[in-house]
Every structure is written in C-alpha cells, then in structure tokens.
Write a protein that holds these residues in place. Structure first.
Motif, short mmCIF file in Angstrom:
data_model
loop_
_atom_site.label_atom_id
_atom_site.label_comp_id
_atom_site.label_asym_id
_atom_site.label_seq_id
_atom_site.Cartn_x
_atom_site.Cartn_y
_atom_site.Cartn_z
N LEU A 140 -3.29 8.03 16.92
CA LEU A 140 -4.17 8.74 16.15
C LEU A 140 -5.97 8.36 16.32
O LEU A 140 -6.48 9.27 16.04
N GLU A 196 -0.88 8.10 7.22
CA GLU A 196 -2.02 9.32 7.42
C GLU A 196 -3.03 9.00 6.40
O GLU A 196 -4.25 9.15 6.38
N LYS A 209 -6.41 10.40 7.96
CA LYS A 209 -6.05 11.23 9.02
C LYS A 209 -5.62 12.65 8.39
O LYS A 209 -4.75 12.26 7.36
N SER A 210 -5.49 13.53 8.94
CA SER A 210 -5.02 15.00 8.61
C SER A 210 -4.16 15.65 9.56
O SER A 210 -4.62 16.82 9.70
N THR A 242 -9.08 1.08 15.05
CA THR A 242 -8.38 1.58 13.72
C THR A 242 -9.45 1.03 12.74
O THR A 242 -9.41 1.38 11.48
#
Length: 305
Positions: free
Chosen positions: A23, A53, A58-59, A304
């Motif tokens: 991600l 998520e 995140k999406s 991250t």
C-alpha cells in the motif's frame, strides 16, 4: 508509471505486513484487495483489511471473496495469528464504505479489462478466488503480467507432511492456477526460515511511529517462529519478489499439486530435476539473502510513517 496490482489476502499478521508494504510502495498501485477465506473466514478477513485501511488512511476497494474452498472443508490458523487473525493490537472500528459488493472474479475481471497495462496478481492466501477467476475469464490471462504466490513447499510442509497451509487450504484451486498458463513466481515455505525477522529488526520497526508500534505489538503475538529466535513473516516475501527480486535466487520448474486423498493431499511437487519431463509452469524463489531482506523489510515499512 506505477504497476497495477490486485492482492488476495486473509489477514493474518504477516498478511498485514505485506499489505502495508504494498500500500505504501511508490512503485505499485493497488487496485483492489480480495478478502479471502484462509487464516480466518472471508468475513473476518474483510473486517481485518478494512481495519488496516482505516489505520493507514487508505481507501482501496475491498471485495469479499468466496466463503469456502472449492471442494474440501476450510481450515484456519488461529493458533498462529489469534482468533481475530490480528490479535495483539486494538485497531479502530472499520468503515464498510470501501466494500465492493460484487463477486470477486467479476471484480477482478473489471479491473483487468479496464487497465491500459497488464495487471499483476498477488496471492498471499488460498487461491480460491483466483482459480474461479481464471475459470470464468480465461481470455483475461493474456492481460495478466504475472501471479506472485506465497505458498507451497520445496520439501516438508507446515500443515500436512508435505503440504503448506495456503495450498493445503484449497489444493484444487491451486491445481487450477498452476495449470492455467499464467506466469507464476512463488515464495515457498522454506524462505520464511531463511529470512527471519530477528529481535533487533523488530526493535528497529518499533521506532517507525504509530505503524511501528502496531507491528511490534502484532509481532509479539505472532506464532510463526518466535519473537526471541526470529519470526517467519512469510507473506512479505511475495511483496519482495515484486519489489526487490534481486535479493532472491530463482529456479524454473514444473509444479504439480496433489489432489488425491491421502497423506500427500495438498502437496506442491516441485520437479527441480525434471523427473516428470513436463514443461516449466512456475519460477520458484529457492533462496533469499537474509541481510538484504532485513534491510529492505525495514526500509519498506519505514514508508508507513
């Protein structure tokens, strides 16, 4: 241009790590995540992905996969990952707004059909959803760059005598995949022991802010190896094959999945000596440099923050 990627996963603590790496990687764009029946059931996998998520901000659309294996009864790994699949950290309640309520093979097909470049599939779970996809949409195979799998074993297994958990969860699905004509690269079970996450690496990860604290807490609960003697974070190896293949040595071979009932049911027979005289259908990562892997692992997770 970022590589388009679809991930099938069943979080699972090591799945959570692999997801985070993907991600936050600047090299790829995760188009969809399939919540697969495996370490936990598909509904719990869906919840765990949505929790991650939300935690990471995140999406990515998430599709719930099928509820069980193609033929056999489903198996679980709560003794490794805990009852929820991600025991050890108090995640925020998930938001269900990102759920794509379509059927997983159809959802995968829509992404592949709409993509201007070939899509990479990553399978860090049983291969049920991908098997159904290639059965329903065989013409899509020409638009798939490759499938990267964490699964199978070159020797002894971690579920049956010769069967590794992800393949043993749905051997019939794995057989379909290896006979599909897809380009396949595999991170087998043995690599987890070669690239253990040692305590000093876990300590480095703990310094990576909120996400570092989360992973450190999960690692303390994970039972893939031990926190003191080294954790086998298997699924990150699949992300590594995509993002840093130079740290692996590969060997092409024919992989046959045993679906005959008996002691070898679910075994992944890797014919490195060409005893079967059959064409190669996969490229196996037979070794990984542990020092390079550890350095890459920390660097990938540092994104991250």
């Amino acid at each position: 241009m970022k590589k388009p990627v679809i991930i099938s996963t069943d979080p699972g603590i090591d799945d959570a790590v692999a997801l985070a790496i993907c991600l936050f990687s600047p090299a790829i764009e995760v188009k969809s995540i399939i919540a697969t029946n495996g370490n936990v059931n598909a509904q719990q996998a869906l919840i765990n992905i949505l929790k991650l998520e939300k935690f990471f901000g995140k999406s990515i659309p998430v599709v719930k996969g099928v509820e069980r294996s193609l033929v056999k009864q489903s198996i679980r790994a709560k003794e490794i990952h805990g009852k929820s699949g991600m025991d050890g950290y108090d995640f925020p309640n998930p938001s269900f707004e990102l759920v794509d309520h379509g059927i997983s093979p159809v959802a995968i097909h829509k992404i592949v059909a709409a993509s201007s470049e070939k899509v990479t599939l990553i399978g860090i779970a049983p291969l049920t959803d991908y098997a159904l996809y290639v059965r329903l949409y065989p013409d899509d195979i020409k638009n798939i760059k490759e499938l990267i799998i964490m699964g199978g074993a070159m020797g002894r297994g971690n579920y049956g005598i010769y069967s590794e958990f992800n393949i043993a969860s749905d051997p019939e699905a794995a057989k379909i995949i290896f006979e599909s004509g897809l380009k396949i690269r595999v991170a087998p079970l043995e690599l987890g022991a070669q690239a253990k996450i040692m305590p000093e690496v876990s300590n480095q990860i703990q310094q990576l802010g909120k996400a570092g604290d989360m992973f450190y807490d999960l690692f303390k609960k994970f039972r893939g190896g031990s926190f003191q003697t080294g954790l086998k974070i298997y699924d990150a190896l699949a992300a590594g094959i995509l993002l840093n293949p130079q740290m692996f040595k590969f060997k092409k071979t024919h992989v046959e999945i045993d679906v005959q009932t008996g002691y070898t049911y679910g075994a992944s027979l890797m014919d490195f000596k060409n005893k079967l005289d059959l064409p190669n259908n996969a490229e196996i990562a037979v070794s990984v440099d542990p020092e390079i892997f550890s350095k890459w692992f920390v660097e990938a997770l540092s994104k991250t923050r």
